[in-house]
Design a protein around this motif. Structure first.
Motif, PDB file in Angstrom:
ATOM      1  N   TYR A   1      28.254  52.846  11.277  1.00  0.00           N
ATOM      2  CA  TYR A   1      27.640  52.628  12.587  1.00  0.00           C
ATOM      3  C   TYR A   1      27.662  51.159  12.977  1.00  0.00           C
ATOM      4  N   THR A   2      27.385  50.270  12.038  1.00  0.00           N
ATOM      5  CA  THR A   2      27.410  48.844  12.357  1.00  0.00           C
ATOM      6  C   THR A   2      28.830  48.387  12.686  1.00  0.00           C
ATOM      7  N   GLN A   3      29.818  48.921  11.973  1.00  0.00           N
ATOM      8  CA  GLN A   3      31.213  48.570  12.276  1.00  0.00           C
ATOM      9  C   GLN A   3      31.622  49.110  13.645  1.00  0.00           C
ATOM     10  N   ARG A   4      31.150  50.301  13.993  1.00  0.00           N
ATOM     11  CA  ARG A   4      31.466  50.882  15.300  1.00  0.00           C
ATOM     12  C   ARG A   4      30.835  50.058  16.426  1.00  0.00           C
TER      13      ARG A   4
ATOM     14  N   GLY B   1      31.691  45.866  20.915  1.00  0.00           N
ATOM     15  CA  GLY B   1      31.330  44.579  21.497  1.00  0.00           C
ATOM     16  C   GLY B   1      29.862  44.207  21.323  1.00  0.00           C
ATOM     17  N   PHE B   2      29.153  44.880  20.437  1.00  0.00           N
ATOM     18  CA  PHE B   2      27.745  44.562  20.190  1.00  0.00           C
ATOM     19  C   PHE B   2      27.546  44.351  18.690  1.00  0.00           C
ATOM     20  N   PRO B   3      27.956  43.179  18.178  1.00  0.00           N
ATOM     21  CA  PRO B   3      27.787  42.949  16.740  1.00  0.00           C
ATOM     22  C   PRO B   3      26.322  42.731  16.382  1.00  0.00           C
ATOM     23  N   LEU B   4      25.874  43.386  15.313  1.00  0.00           N
ATOM     24  CA  LEU B   4      24.482  43.257  14.874  1.00  0.00           C
ATOM     25  C   LEU B   4      24.259  42.025  14.018  1.00  0.00           C
ATOM     26  N   GLY B   5      25.250  41.614  13.321  1.00  0.00           N
ATOM     27  CA  GLY B   5      25.080  40.517  12.378  1.00  0.00           C
ATOM     28  C   GLY B   5      24.792  41.068  10.995  1.00  0.00           C
TER      29      GLY B   5
END
Length: 148
Positions: free
Chosen positions: A4-7, A12-16
């Motif tokens: 999910y974080t990679q998706r 265009g919404f990187p979590l860090g």
């Protein structure tokens, strides 16, 4: 969760790294409590793939530790046998008590040289002192009269 974080990064919404790690650790069940505290103390700078590998190892360890510890409980239903029209419970013969009833052990009292903290006489304690008990009784009876 890593997927999910990679998706989200692709959208265009990187979590860090830190926020993604916190999300993953927060989503774990309470049985991973030791792993979470250990990870936060020692491995906070590791990446998500390393965290995923560590979680797989921790999961196998948790399964090993709980698989040996489970005790299966079985509810025994009383066996009944039918005699005529009434039901009677099957039972085992009563067995005599294997341990005989022992008399309760007497509690040791005060030694002869112990001094009462109230009257300073030897041979009894304050809780057994006749003067102290009488003063308590007088105090309770006088305080009861004050309320009336």
């Amino acid at each position: 969760m890593v997927g999910y974080t990679q998706r989200l990064e692709k959208l265009g919404f990187p979590l860090g790294q830190e926020l993604a790690t916190d999300f993953i650790l927060a989503s774990l069940p309470p049985s991973y409590g030791n792993f979470i505290s250990n990870y936060l103390m020692h491995g906070a700078e590791k990446g998500l793939t390393e965290l995923c590998g560590m979680l797989k190892i921790a999961e196998s360890d948790i399964k090993k530790s709980t698989s040996g510890g489970h005790v299966m409980t079985v509810q025994n239903k009383p066996a009944f046998k039918k005699k005529g029209s009434s039901w009677k419970k099957k039972g085992k013969a009563k067995v005599a008590n294997p341990k005989p009833n022992l008399a309760p052990k007497a509690k040791p009292g005060p030694a002869a040289d112990n001094e009462c903290f109230h009257c300073h006489e030897k041979g009894h304690w304050k809780r057994n002192c006749k003067l102290y008990l009488a003063s308590l009784k007088n105090r309770s009876s006088t305080s009861g009269n004050d309320k009336e």
